[in-house]
Design an enzyme around this catalytic site. Structure first.
Site, PDB file in Angstrom:
ATOM      1  N   ARG A   1       0.857  -1.189   0.000  1.00  0.00           N
ATOM      2  CA  ARG A   1       0.000   0.000   0.000  1.00  0.00           C
ATOM      3  C   ARG A   1       0.893   1.239   0.000  1.00  0.00           C
ATOM      4  O   ARG A   1       2.115   1.122   0.155  1.00  0.00           O
ATOM      5  CB  ARG A   1      -1.015  -0.006   1.160  1.00  0.00           C
ATOM      6  CG  ARG A   1      -0.651  -0.622   2.455  1.00  0.00           C
ATOM      7  CD  ARG A   1       0.431   0.045   3.231  1.00  0.00           C
ATOM      8  NE  ARG A   1       0.173   1.456   3.418  1.00  0.00           N
ATOM      9  CZ  ARG A   1       1.084   2.372   3.621  1.00  0.00           C
ATOM     10  NH1 ARG A   1       2.381   2.040   3.670  1.00  0.00           N
ATOM     11  NH2 ARG A   1       0.783   3.648   3.784  1.00  0.00           N
TER      12      ARG A   1
ATOM     13  N   ALA B   1       0.782   5.082  -2.278  1.00  0.00           N
ATOM     14  CA  ALA B   1       0.657   5.320  -3.723  1.00  0.00           C
ATOM     15  C   ALA B   1       1.885   4.902  -4.558  1.00  0.00           C
ATOM     16  O   ALA B   1       1.743   4.125  -5.506  1.00  0.00           O
ATOM     17  CB  ALA B   1       0.289   6.786  -3.959  1.00  0.00           C
TER      18      ALA B   1
ATOM     19  N   ARG C   1      -7.542  -0.557  -6.633  1.00  0.00           N
ATOM     20  CA  ARG C   1      -7.805   0.561  -5.716  1.00  0.00           C
ATOM     21  C   ARG C   1      -8.011   1.819  -6.560  1.00  0.00           C
ATOM     22  O   ARG C   1      -7.195   2.109  -7.430  1.00  0.00           O
ATOM     23  CB  ARG C   1      -6.641   0.753  -4.721  1.00  0.00           C
ATOM     24  CG  ARG C   1      -6.534  -0.390  -3.718  1.00  0.00           C
ATOM     25  CD  ARG C   1      -5.633  -0.031  -2.557  1.00  0.00           C
ATOM     26  NE  ARG C   1      -6.307   0.786  -1.579  1.00  0.00           N
ATOM     27  CZ  ARG C   1      -5.686   1.364  -0.552  1.00  0.00           C
ATOM     28  NH1 ARG C   1      -4.382   1.227  -0.403  1.00  0.00           N
ATOM     29  NH2 ARG C   1      -6.359   2.085   0.323  1.00  0.00           N
TER      30      ARG C   1
ATOM     31  N   GLN D   1      -2.052   2.573   9.953  1.00  0.00           N
ATOM     32  CA  GLN D   1      -0.778   2.680   9.224  1.00  0.00           C
ATOM     33  C   GLN D   1       0.220   3.569   9.968  1.00  0.00           C
ATOM     34  O   GLN D   1       1.426   3.372   9.877  1.00  0.00           O
ATOM     35  CB  GLN D   1      -1.010   3.266   7.816  1.00  0.00           C
ATOM     36  CG  GLN D   1      -1.716   2.334   6.847  1.00  0.00           C
ATOM     37  CD  GLN D   1      -3.220   2.539   6.845  1.00  0.00           C
ATOM     38  OE1 GLN D   1      -3.809   2.901   7.856  1.00  0.00           O
ATOM     39  NE2 GLN D   1      -3.858   2.293   5.721  1.00  0.00           N
TER      40      GLN D   1
ATOM     41  N   ASP E   1      -2.195  10.662  -2.429  1.00  0.00           N
ATOM     42  CA  ASP E   1      -2.610   9.582  -3.335  1.00  0.00           C
ATOM     43  C   ASP E   1      -2.986  10.098  -4.712  1.00  0.00           C
ATOM     44  O   ASP E   1      -2.884   9.372  -5.700  1.00  0.00           O
ATOM     45  CB  ASP E   1      -3.782   8.798  -2.731  1.00  0.00           C
ATOM     46  CG  ASP E   1      -3.248   7.866  -1.661  1.00  0.00           C
ATOM     47  OD1 ASP E   1      -3.039   8.338  -0.530  1.00  0.00           O
ATOM     48  OD2 ASP E   1      -2.990   6.699  -1.978  1.00  0.00           O
TER      49      ASP E   1
ATOM     50  N   ASN F   1      -5.544  12.278   0.296  1.00  0.00           N
ATOM     51  CA  ASN F   1      -4.624  11.460   1.100  1.00  0.00           C
ATOM     52  C   ASN F   1      -5.473  10.722   2.131  1.00  0.00           C
ATOM     53  O   ASN F   1      -6.698  10.908   2.221  1.00  0.00           O
ATOM     54  CB  ASN F   1      -3.553  12.343   1.749  1.00  0.00           C
ATOM     55  CG  ASN F   1      -2.436  11.512   2.368  1.00  0.00           C
ATOM     56  OD1 ASN F   1      -1.905  10.593   1.745  1.00  0.00           O
ATOM     57  ND2 ASN F   1      -2.082  11.777   3.617  1.00  0.00           N
ATOM     58  N   LYS F   2      -4.844   9.885   2.919  1.00  0.00           N
ATOM     59  CA  LYS F   2      -5.545   9.040   3.892  1.00  0.00           C
ATOM     60  C   LYS F   2      -6.581   9.813   4.697  1.00  0.00           C
ATOM     61  O   LYS F   2      -6.328  10.938   5.128  1.00  0.00           O
ATOM     62  CB  LYS F   2      -4.490   8.420   4.820  1.00  0.00           C
ATOM     63  CG  LYS F   2      -5.004   7.551   5.932  1.00  0.00           C
ATOM     64  CD  LYS F   2      -5.916   6.436   5.490  1.00  0.00           C
ATOM     65  CE  LYS F   2      -5.291   5.525   4.463  1.00  0.00           C
ATOM     66  NZ  LYS F   2      -6.283   4.593   3.860  1.00  0.00           N
TER      67      LYS F   2
END
Ligand code: MRU
Length: 349
Positions: free
Chosen positions: A45, A47, A86, A195, A236, A246-247
């Site tokens: 995982r 990007a 994804r 993460q 990402d 992003n996350k």
């Protein structure tokens, strides 16, 4: 340095990130479908790491397609299947399309499929090698703009594990440490898959970089109480106006940073920009199963009857971003003009 993946005798060996930090296990992928699963379930995982894994998956797909009568048609189907693993990280389609376009071009020049596959392999290895070089360049530019005695907050994992090595946001942090500028890193835990706690804290500890774990809900208070003087996160997908996916949780961190007058930076390579999108409104946001929120591994943490909303990413509007650290330098507002200039610069290579 932690090795996220390696290409060995025509196979892709992936570090299984779902098992970290407790167990170090590797997955051997001999088929592009296994790489697709690894991307989907987050064994690999981040990007740029997804992009490199997709490039190697296309080599495996190329081998399989070379036994089919319509080499290019078969490869295109596998490419289309791979990129659905994804939806948000643009590096996935960036890498898969890059390899497919090369195969198509060489096929039009009448090169034989087997020889094309060996050219695909060279390109995948180049994407892998260049990723590390780009991260080091980003690190250098980023370290220059970080304050002395930097107390940095980061979210999710944009480190060696999320790339082919060194990291984007954590690359900036590593470079700041190398030049004696780093005091402390605060790592958001990053719900629901942790993460930040499992991966960022792990890789910083491995490299003896001072790290303090906090939960996501503590970010604003930590900014107020612990002298955070900058935020650096990864990305990402970045639209042409600088809006950045992003996350999930990044947007909240950016809002809190603005309220505390703390500069909020993105670190990402040009391959994470989607120049075809005008704004963050157009970025596809992955939604994952609600179980990820109501369970941690096999432990149930919420009533099964409760509803869930589980977007994996959010979009931070460009107005909240002090700068985007790339391998070409730091891009600042006005973003539309300066991202256009970046695109031109990258085209020259
Ligand atoms: O769901 P993940 O773990 O793939 O999300 C990763 C992130 O959001 C990272 O910050 C991003 O991909 C940048 S990685 C250098």
């Amino acid at each position: 340095m932690i090795e996220t993946m390696r290409w060995e005798n025509g196979k892709l060996i992936l570090l299984d990130q779902t098992k970290l930090p407790l167990t170090t296990e590797f997955i051997t992928c001999e088929d592009y479908r296994r790489v697709r699963v690894a991307i989907k379930i987050l064994e690999v995982r981040g990007a740029p790491a997804i992009g490199a894994a997709a490039a190697f998956a296309m080599v495996l797909a190329g081998k399989e397609a070379s036994n089919r009568p319509d080499f290019v048609g078969a490869l295109d189907k596998m490419r289309a299947d791979l990129i659905t693993a994804r939806p948000t990280a643009v590096n996935l389609e960036w890498a898969a399309n890059k390899l497919f376009n090369l195969a198509k071009k060489l096929n039009e020049q009448d090169m034989r499929p087997r020889e094309i596959v060996s050219e695909l392999e060279k390109l995948a290895v180049k994407i892998y090698d260049e990723d590390i070089k780009k991260n080091k360049a980003m690190g250098k530019f980023g370290a220059e703009i970080l304050p002395d005695e930097a107390i940095v907050l980061t979210h999710c994992n944009a480190g060696a594990l999320a790339t082919c090595g060194y990291g984007t946001a954590l690359g900036v942090i590593r470079a700041a440490k190398e030049c004696g500028k780093l005091k402390m890193v605060y790592s958001d835990e990053t719900r629901p898959l942790l993460q930040g706690a499992r991966l960022t804290a792990y890789e910083l500890c491995e490299d003896d970089i001072p790290v303090t774990c906090i939960t996501d809900g503590m970010a604003a208070w930590t900014m107020k109480k612990k002298g955070i003087n900058c935020v650096v996160v990864g990305a990402d997908r970045i639209a042409s106006n600088g809006d950045t996916a992003n996350k999930i949780g990044t947007y909240g961190v950016a809002l809190a940073a603005r309220a505390h007058n703390i500069p909020f930076y993105i670190a990402a390579p040009v391959s994470t920009f989607d120049f075809s999108l005008a704004s963050g409104e157009e970025i596809p946001i992955e939604e994952r199963k609600g179980e990820e929120i109501k369970k941690f591994r096999s432990e149930i943490t919420a009533p099964t009857k409760a509803l869930t909303f589980n977007p994996s990413f959010d979009v931070t509007p460009h107005e909240l971003i002090a700068g985007i650290i790339t391998e070409y330098g730091v891009v600042r507002a006005p973003y539309i003009d300066n991202i256009k200039k970046l695109q031109e610069l990258a085209k020259e290579e």
